[in-house]
Design a protein around this motif. Structure first.
Motif, PDB file in Angstrom:
ATOM      1  N   ASP A  29       0.831  -1.168   0.119  1.00 56.19           N
ATOM      2  CA  ASP A  29       0.047  -0.036  -0.018  1.00 56.19           C
ATOM      3  C   ASP A  29       0.697   1.196  -0.062  1.00 56.19           C
ATOM      4  O   ASP A  29       0.217   2.511  -0.065  1.00 56.19           O
ATOM      5  CB  ASP A  29      -0.884  -0.016   1.474  1.00 56.19           C
ATOM      6  CG  ASP A  29      -2.073  -0.995   1.124  1.00 56.19           C
ATOM      7  OD1 ASP A  29      -2.384  -1.232  -0.103  1.00 56.19           O
ATOM      8  OD2 ASP A  29      -2.416  -1.481   2.189  1.00 56.19           O
ATOM      9  N   GLN A  30       2.036   1.008   0.172  1.00 53.96           N
ATOM     10  CA  GLN A  30       2.977   2.326   0.074  1.00 53.96           C
ATOM     11  C   GLN A  30       2.786   2.950  -1.133  1.00 53.96           C
ATOM     12  O   GLN A  30       2.624   2.400  -2.540  1.00 53.96           O
ATOM     13  CB  GLN A  30       4.520   1.714  -0.017  1.00 53.96           C
ATOM     14  CG  GLN A  30       5.556   2.971   0.447  1.00 53.96           C
ATOM     15  CD  GLN A  30       5.714   3.057   1.803  1.00 53.96           C
ATOM     16  OE1 GLN A  30       5.679   2.226   2.576  1.00 53.96           O
ATOM     17  NE2 GLN A  30       5.983   4.364   2.182  1.00 53.96           N
ATOM     18  N   ARG A  31       2.963   4.501  -1.238  1.00 56.55           N
ATOM     19  CA  ARG A  31       2.637   5.167  -2.350  1.00 56.55           C
ATOM     20  C   ARG A  31       3.873   5.869  -2.913  1.00 56.55           C
ATOM     21  O   ARG A  31       4.767   6.225  -2.175  1.00 56.55           O
ATOM     22  CB  ARG A  31       1.735   6.477  -2.185  1.00 56.55           C
ATOM     23  CG  ARG A  31       0.250   5.715  -1.430  1.00 56.55           C
ATOM     24  CD  ARG A  31      -0.859   6.856  -1.336  1.00 56.55           C
ATOM     25  NE  ARG A  31      -1.112   7.198  -2.759  1.00 56.55           N
ATOM     26  CZ  ARG A  31      -2.354   6.351  -3.364  1.00 56.55           C
ATOM     27  NH1 ARG A  31      -3.118   5.497  -2.867  1.00 56.55           N
ATOM     28  NH2 ARG A  31      -2.830   6.894  -4.476  1.00 56.55           N
ATOM     29  N   ILE A  32       4.030   5.678  -4.169  1.00 59.95           N
ATOM     30  CA  ILE A  32       5.212   6.149  -4.903  1.00 59.95           C
ATOM     31  C   ILE A  32       4.940   7.557  -5.630  1.00 59.95           C
ATOM     32  O   ILE A  32       3.632   7.644  -6.306  1.00 59.95           O
ATOM     33  CB  ILE A  32       5.601   5.405  -6.108  1.00 59.95           C
ATOM     34  CG1 ILE A  32       6.027   3.938  -5.403  1.00 59.95           C
ATOM     35  CG2 ILE A  32       7.003   5.807  -6.745  1.00 59.95           C
ATOM     36  CD1 ILE A  32       6.960   3.741  -4.364  1.00 59.95           C
ATOM     37  N   ALA A  33       5.336   8.599  -5.190  1.00 59.19           N
ATOM     38  CA  ALA A  33       4.940   9.788  -5.605  1.00 59.19           C
ATOM     39  C   ALA A  33       5.239  10.005  -7.398  1.00 59.19           C
ATOM     40  O   ALA A  33       6.285   9.456  -7.746  1.00 59.19           O
ATOM     41  CB  ALA A  33       5.763  10.958  -5.221  1.00 59.19           C
ATOM     42  N   LEU A  34       4.211  10.511  -7.823  1.00 56.49           N
ATOM     43  CA  LEU A  34       4.363  10.736  -9.611  1.00 56.49           C
ATOM     44  C   LEU A  34       4.495  12.227  -9.816  1.00 56.49           C
ATOM     45  O   LEU A  34       5.481  12.508 -10.655  1.00 56.49           O
ATOM     46  CB  LEU A  34       3.054  10.408 -10.175  1.00 56.49           C
ATOM     47  CG  LEU A  34       2.589   8.963  -9.887  1.00 56.49           C
ATOM     48  CD1 LEU A  34       1.369   8.786 -10.692  1.00 56.49           C
ATOM     49  CD2 LEU A  34       3.715   8.251 -10.615  1.00 56.49           C
ATOM     50  N   SER A  35       4.112  13.138  -8.785  1.00 55.50           N
ATOM     51  CA  SER A  35       4.417  14.565  -8.936  1.00 55.50           C
ATOM     52  C   SER A  35       4.288  15.096  -7.802  1.00 55.50           C
ATOM     53  O   SER A  35       3.934  14.378  -6.563  1.00 55.50           O
ATOM     54  CB  SER A  35       3.530  15.129 -10.048  1.00 55.50           C
ATOM     55  OG  SER A  35       2.005  14.941  -9.854  1.00 55.50           O
ATOM     56  N   SER A  36       4.183  16.324  -7.635  1.00 49.71           N
ATOM     57  CA  SER A  36       3.770  17.001  -6.362  1.00 49.71           C
ATOM     58  C   SER A  36       2.537  17.075  -5.816  1.00 49.71           C
ATOM     59  O   SER A  36       1.925  17.037  -4.543  1.00 49.71           O
ATOM     60  CB  SER A  36       4.310  18.636  -6.353  1.00 49.71           C
ATOM     61  OG  SER A  36       3.313  19.316  -7.291  1.00 49.71           O
TER      62      SER A  36
END
Length: 1020
Positions: free
Chosen positions: A245-252
């Motif tokens: 469930d960890q989220r990976i940043a795509l943009s700000s």
């Protein structure tokens, strides 16, 4: 003075008896404490530098890593040898320093400091270099296989790492525990290439994000509510579900869950090795001992601990699959039996000659009183009971009673003159004192230089030479102190006996008188026989060591480059199945994933075949090996090679040069020519195979225009296919365990060229460009491994020898091949393995022999006070060569290391006969007897003790000559050479030495008369 020592011992026996009582007690105590090992404990300044870079090719590692390491350590003082082995993703450099000039600890510090200076020059993507000291106890003592029906491979591997290793490493004498096979648990994130493309991500950006977010860190402090508080930042996931469930940043303002990019699973690392026992998967572990520990004691301690582990964990079974200590223990047991049997035969010979049980007991006491104190000296010097020290003890069995036999025979002779036992002991010890000391001194003088040999060879044979010298020294003390005491107080007197000369003595005197009248012809015939013996000896083939039936065979499997682990498993299973059909086979253990030389590749496997003991089967291991080769011959596209007991091929050498392509071409020509010569069987270059390569050639002009770094492109390809370097992987805590998290593309994407080409790499402005825009993809091939020696490329070539041929004959034949005589400029060949060791060992022994002869000459000159008599004694040395040659030719043995040791021993013992003859003759001549009659009387009086001591020594070596028991193949050719040399030299010495004595003595008289006027004028 020496005679007075025996007289003092007879008159005051208590000090001598107490001395040997104490020496016997401490010797027995030391014997119980001596470690039992196969080889002597060797501490050499050898350091190994291992650097790993995931996914890097050997060529890349050679340029960017290995050469930098080699250049950094090449200028270190007292450097002896520099070797490197480079395989896929791994570079290993071995740095060896001169023995005795650099301590192992100093070597470690020097290498570490040298690498610290270039650490910043090495690629940033490498794992941290591992620098470790290499100990000669590199061979495992025992290897066990662990199996369980209720555990997965990962669980069983963790059981070995966590439970077994921790319990065994605390045991006395146990060094490191190394797991064999198995698998490591890891969290594996397999990304979908299409989804990554849709979100404008790549595998390395996801991995970098996890490195930054999977963090638990302590840092800072604060006073809150009046109490000091430690501050901790916690962000790492605790479960696989949390990680998914960890989220990976795509943009700000946008992000994506990790699970939406691919699969996240708790699994095992991609297998690159496996271990099987009789075709079934197992996890094994090898036990290594600490320096100075006993192989036998460590194996027994580990066996008890494994038994306890099996009782405590009923669902887990243990099985011993490789027992390197069984042969060591068997060799020890065989040596002890050989020692006892040889001693009994020696004593029987003494009794048959003396026909006096009391005199026989006196001679027999000398053996234990000489050997047992020797054990005290061995422990004091830090030696062990190993193949060489045990060899020394078994060889000197007959020699140790030699001095006592000479003493007691002379006492019996004097007693038969009608003297009391007390008076006979006094007179006999006085008369024979110089001869006894000279005999022992010459043997010590021969073997002392062996104990002082330089280099690694000297470290191995130091224990052999010094053990012989120490044992002979104690036998001299026994002969000078204890034997006269026992003769004086234990033996009984005897009325005068006028024993008529036997037919043998009468015939010998007639032959002796005839040979002395024609002494020049006698000596000339001896010289001619020596020349013939040398010609015969030159025709004997040479080898480093005789092959031994150790009860274990080693087979290597090598598949073509590029083969997958699955293919290696299929071949290994088929090999196990075929070998398992042989009735003499007890177990087949396969370890895949690396070669015998340490090269890590899934196409290699090593098969350990455990046979029943040779006493329980009708065929030798060599016959079984030949049948196995025929059985395995039909397995296609696979190189199957049986190795010798030292882990190498019969003959091996290396082609070296600075230009790798020239070295490879020369090696190929040599191998092709060797294949046409029936002398060589299955010649092959060990590391010349080429492996397929998918090459991504960066278009540097385009990448520069787009703001792309070639390093970023390389990182993208590496992380996408194999993951980041182990040292840089993020991890997740599971209790006390750290589970690495590896991020890669899924299998269908990694194995699809089109998908790989569409991977995108981030530009400096944040946009992404596909690989096809900046790289050219092509199929090629590259070397699968690179070997280097002293900063030169090296290709090693090995071959088996045809039936009846030895490695020495093979090297002679090799040097005559056209491909070897016409090597390109800058390319050379160099012997390796046994072929290299054979040359260095024989050269070292030649130096030791020369030093021994010089030392013997000095000792004899000092003892006899004459410059000429010692040369007559040394002339007995070449008389033994005929017996050595005859023994080898009749038995079919090669001129090997054991034979060289036997010749060395002959140098010390064949002079005994000449010493006994000349000592008596010179004494009788000093009492006014003419020289001619003096030598005849000396021969008549000394022929019985000479024959008796010769037969006693030969009898002591007869058990070794039959080669029975473990290690018998090593002892047999040596004992045969010694027995042959002893018998022939004794027969010739009784005829030739008297004639040579007359010639040399008469020559000395002429020289003295010629020099007398000059000496008189000088005195005036």
């Amino acid at each position: 003075m020496n005679a007075n020592l025996s007289a003092w011992a007879i008159r005051k026996p208590l000090p001598s008896i107490l001395l040997f009582f104490i020496l016997t007690i401490v010797g027995l105590y030391s014997f119980s404490r001596l470690p039992v090992t196969y080889f002597p404990t060797i501490i050499t300044p050898l350091v190994k530098v291992t650097i790993e870079q995931s996914g890097a090719t050997p060529t890349e590692l050679e340029t960017e890593v290995t050469r930098l390491v080699e250049d950094a350590v090449a200028s270190l003082p007292e450097l002896k040898e520099l070797k490197s082995t480079i395989s896929q993703g791994r570079s290993v450099t071995s740095v060896e320093f001169e023995v005795g000039k650099v301590t192992p600890d100093r070597a470690m510090v020097d290498v570490r400091d040298a690498l610290a200076k270039i650490r910043s020059d090495l690629p940033p993507s490498i794992d941290e270099p591992v620098i470790e000291r290499v100990e000669e106890e590199g061979q495992s003592v025992v290897t066990y296989a662990v199996a369980s029906h209720d555990m997965t491979v990962a669980e069983l591997s963790w059981f070995v790492d966590d439970i077994v290793a921790r319990q065994l490493q605390g045991l006395p004498g146990v060094g490191r525990i190394e797991r064999v096979g198995g698998a490591d648990r890891e969290i594996r994130i397999e990304l979908d290439a299409d989804r990554l493309h849709a979100f404008s991500l790549s595998a390395n950006t996801v991995n970098d994000a996890l490195v930054r977010t999977q963090v638990d860190a302590s840092g800072g402090r604060s006073d809150i509510s009046g109490r000091e508080q430690a501050l901790t930042t916690m962000a790492a996931a605790r479960t696989v579900a949390d990680l998914a469930d960890q989220r990976i940043a795509l943009s700000s303002s946008a992000s994506v869950r990790l699970i939406d990019l691919g699969r996240v699973q708790d699994t095992i690392a991609e297998p690159r090795s496996f271990a099987t026992l009789d075709g079934k998967d197992v996890v094994g572990f090898s036990v290594y001992r600490t320096q100075g520990a006993s192989d036998v004691s460590v194996a027994a301690t580990v066996a008890d601990a494994v038994l306890e582990l099996g009782s405590a964990h009923a669902k887990v079974s243990f099985r011993l699959v490789s027992d390197n200590v069984a042969y060591t223990a068997g060799n020890y047991s065989s040596a002890m039996h050989t020692l006892v049997e040889g001693a009994i035969l020696s004593i029987i010979v003494v009794f048959l000659f003396l026909r006096d049980w009391r005199a026989t007991v006196v001679a027999a006491v000398a053996l234990p009183l000489s050997i047992i104190p020797t054990f005290f000296a061995l422990e004091f010097l830090g030696f062990s009971l190993n193949i060489l020290s045990l060899l020394a003890i078994t060889l000197v069995t007959g020699i140790l009673v030699d001095d006592a036999i000479v003493e007691i025979e002379n006492v019996v002779r004097h007693r038969n003159m009608g003297k009391s036992a007390y008076r006979a002991a006094l007179d006999a010890s006085d008369e024979i004192g110089l001869a006894v000391i000279a005999i022992s001194a010459t043997i010590i003088a021969v073997f002392a230089p062996v104990g002082m040999m330089s280099g690694v060879v000297g470290l191995y044979f130091r224990e052999f030479g010094l053990t012989v010298a120490i044992a002979v020294f104690f036998s001299l003390l026994v002969a000078r102190l204890i034997t006269p005491i026992l003769a004086a107080y234990f033996m009984t007197g005897s009325p005068p006996v006028e024993a008529p000369k036997g037919r043998f003595i009468s015939a010998y005197e007639r032959l002796l008188r005839f040979s002395l009248r024609w002494r020049w012809i006698t000596v000339g015939a001896a010289i001619a026989s020596f020349a013939l013996a040398m010609m015969a000896l030159m025709s004997v083939p040479t080898a480093f060591l005789p092959e031994e039936d150790t009860g274990q065979l080693t087979l290597t499997i090598e598949l073509p480059p590029g083969s997958a682990l699955k293919e290696t498993r299929e071949v290994a299973d088929e090999v196990s199945r075929r070998i398992g059909k042989f009735e003499e086979v007890e177990g087949v253990f396969v370890q895949a994933g690396s070669s015998m030389s340490g090269q890590q590749d899934v196409r290699f496997a090593t098969v350990l075949i455990d046979l029943t003991h040779k006493s329980a089967r009708s065929r030798s291991s060599f016959e079984i090996e030949a049948d196995m080769e025929n059985s395995l011959a039909s397995i296609a596209d696979t190189k199957l090679r049986f190795l010798n007991s030292r882990g190498g091929r019969d003959m091996s050498f290396a082609v070296l040069g600075t230009d790798g392509s020239k070295v490879q071409e020369a090696a190929n020509r040599i191998v092709n020519e060797m294949a046409t010569d029936p002398t060589f069987i299955a010649p092959a270059a060990e590391n010349a195979a080429m492996r397929p390569e998918l090459r991504f050639k960066v278009q540097t002009d385009k990448s520069a225009m787009l703001g792309l770094s070639p390093a970023d492109i390389a990182d993208l390809i590496r992380v996408s296919t194999v993951g980041d370097s182990d040292s840089r992987l993020p991890s997740m805590l599971d209790g006390s365990r750290q589970i690495p998290i590896r991020t890669v593309l899924d299998a269908k994407s990694r194995d699809d060229l089109r998908r790989l080409e569409l991977l995108t790499v981030a530009r400096s402005d944040g946009t992404r460009t596909p690989l096809t825009a900046v790289v050219d993809v092509s199929f090629d091939e590259t070397v699968s491994a690179i070997e280097r020696s002293d900063r030169s490329r090296l290709v090693e070539i090995g071959a088996e020898m045809a039936a009846g041929m030895t490695s020495g004959q093979g090297m002679e034949r090799l040097l005559k091949l056209r491909s070897v005589t016409d090597l390109p400029d800058g390319v050379r060949i160099q012997a390796t393995g046994d072929s290299d060791t054979e040359g260095s060992v024989f050269e070292s022994f030649a130096v030791a022999m020369g030093s021994g002869i010089m030392l013997v000459l000095v000792v004899l000159i000092l003892l006899f006070g004459s410059l000429l008599a010692p040369w007559t004694i040394l002339a007995s040395l070449p008389l033994s060569i005929g017996g050595v040659a005859a023994g080898l030719l009749v038995s079919g043995n090669a001129m090997s290391l054991p034979v060289v040791i036997g010749i060395l021993m002959l140098m010390g013992i064949v002079t005994k006969n000449a010493i006994m003859l000349l000592d008596f003759a010179i004494e009788r001549e000093a009492h006014g007897l003419p020289r001619f009659e003096a030598i005849i009387e000396a021969c008549s009086e000394r022929v019985r003790p000479i024959i008796m001591t010769t037969l006693a020594m030969a009898g002591g070596m007869v058990p070794s000559a039959f080669g029975v028991g473990d290690g018998g193949e090593f002892r047999s050719p040596m004992a045969i050479a010694v027995i042959g040399g002893l018998l022939v030299s004794t027969l010739l010495s009784l005829i030739v030495i008297p004639s040579l004595h007359l010639i040399v003595s008469n020559l000395g008289d002429r020289i003295a008369r010629s020099c007398r006027p000059f000496l008189q004028s000088a005195e005036a």
